[in-house]
Design a protein around this motif. Structure first.
Motif, short mmCIF file in Angstrom:
data_model
loop_
_atom_site.label_atom_id
_atom_site.label_comp_id
_atom_site.label_asym_id
_atom_site.label_seq_id
_atom_site.Cartn_x
_atom_site.Cartn_y
_atom_site.Cartn_z
N PRO A 45 23.91 49.70 17.83
CA PRO A 45 23.74 49.91 19.28
C PRO A 45 23.59 51.37 19.68
CG PRO A 45 25.39 48.22 18.91
CD PRO A 45 25.02 48.76 17.55
N PHE A 46 24.32 52.26 19.03
CA PHE A 46 24.18 53.68 19.39
C PHE A 46 22.76 54.16 19.12
CE2 PHE A 46 24.01 58.16 18.18
CZ PHE A 46 24.47 58.76 19.35
N GLY A 48 19.99 52.39 18.98
CA GLY A 48 19.08 51.80 19.95
C GLY A 48 19.21 52.42 21.33
N ASN A 49 20.46 52.65 21.75
CA ASN A 49 20.68 53.26 23.07
C ASN A 49 20.18 54.70 23.11
OD1 ASN A 49 21.90 50.91 24.00
ND2 ASN A 49 23.96 51.60 23.49
N ALA A 52 16.40 54.66 23.37
CA ALA A 52 15.98 54.30 24.73
C ALA A 52 16.18 55.48 25.68
CB ALA A 52 16.77 53.09 25.21
N ALA A 53 17.31 56.18 25.54
CA ALA A 53 17.56 57.34 26.40
C ALA A 53 16.56 58.46 26.14
CB ALA A 53 18.99 57.85 26.18
N ASP A 56 13.28 57.74 27.77
CA ASP A 56 13.31 58.03 29.21
C ASP A 56 12.97 59.48 29.52
OD1 ASP A 56 13.93 55.44 29.90
OD2 ASP A 56 16.09 55.79 30.05
N ASP A 206 30.68 57.09 28.53
CA ASP A 206 29.79 57.04 27.37
C ASP A 206 28.33 57.10 27.81
OD1 ASP A 206 32.04 56.82 25.83
OD2 ASP A 206 31.57 54.85 25.00
N VAL A 207 28.01 56.45 28.91
CA VAL A 207 26.63 56.46 29.41
C VAL A 207 26.22 57.86 29.82
CG1 VAL A 207 25.10 55.63 31.25
CG2 VAL A 207 26.66 54.04 30.13
N LEU A 210 25.51 59.88 26.70
CA LEU A 210 24.18 59.55 26.18
C LEU A 210 23.08 60.24 26.98
CD1 LEU A 210 23.12 57.62 23.89
CD2 LEU A 210 22.68 55.96 25.71
N HIS A 211 23.25 60.24 28.29
CA HIS A 211 22.31 60.92 29.17
C HIS A 211 22.25 62.41 28.84
CE1 HIS A 211 20.20 61.62 33.05
NE2 HIS A 211 20.93 62.72 33.10
#
Length: 230
Positions: A45-46, A48-49, A52-53, A56, A206-207, A210-211
């Motif tokens: 998941p990390f 993949g996330n 995705a980030a 963006d 955590d979000v 990631l940002h």
């Protein structure tokens, strides 16, 4: 921002082939060849996330498996095979998106194997290296020997490190980066651990971490490889 994901396989040598994921945003500006950590593969998941980030902020990613993970073994391959895999991934990614400035890096072990490949002159076309949690030493065993090869890395390097990362004592990592200046940039993420998790008591989530990882990476890659005006 939506991104198109393409699955593929590529050869490491005459006997080994691994899987990969190319994630292309609509308007990519840079391409990051992204290696996974020791205990989890490109589908974690990390990973993949993070991909995705990064999409963006207009960074395409090429994630791939190391052979041992592809074969569902627990013990990582030899350093020689790991660095050969990094080099093969970079060649494959460059051919898949030849017009994008190319960067390479990874999470933890993937970061260290990428830096070792660069130190061995296996990544000549890379503009810079990006480390998401460089594993300077095992937890509770502070040392700097794992950083010795970084002096042979010719490209600029971005270290993204949590202040609670037990794999990198900051009293050791800061001077390592200072000795590599101006090629090394150290960016600290407050309260984040080696997995970039933060406790509930932290001032961010955590979000948000990631940002910050994605936007810091985007700003740095743009400095290293400026985007041409249309």
């Amino acid at each position: 921002m939506s991104a198109h994901i393409t699955t593929s396989r590529f050869p490491v040598d005459d006997h080994t082939e691994v899987s990969a994921l190319l994630q292309l945003p609509a308007t990519p500006r840079h391409l990051l060849v992204l290696a996974h950590g020791a205990g989890s593969g490109m589908h974690h998941p990390f990973m993949g996330n993070l991909a995705a980030a990064l999409a963006d902020v207009h960074i395409a990613t090429f994630r791939y498996q190391f052979p041992y993970m592809e074969q569902r073994r627990r013990i990582p391959d030899s350093p020689k095979l790991l660095t050969a895999t990094v080099a093969a991934a970079v060649r494959t990614a460059s051919a898949a998106a030849p017009d994008l400035p190319l960067f390479a890096g990874g999470k933890s072990m993937g970061a260290r194997m990428t830096s070792q490949a660069a130190a061995q002159s296996l990544l000549p076309n890379i503009r810079g290296l990006i480390f998401f949690g460089f594993p300077l030493h095992p937890p509770n065993r502070p040392a700097t020997e794992r950083a010795d090869h970084l002096a042979q890395v010719p490209q600029p390097m971005l270290f993204l490190q949590g202040t609670r990362d037990t794999f990198a004592d900051l009293s050791l990592l800061r001077p390592v980066c200072a000795n590599l200046a101006p090629r090394a940039t150290l960016h600290l993420l407050d309260s984040a651990d080696h997995s970039f998790h933060v406790p509930k008591s932290a001032n961010l989530t955590d979000v948000q971490v990631l940002h910050e990882l994605a936007h810091t990476t985007s700003a740095w890659t743009t400095t290293v490889a400026p985007i041409a005006a249309p």
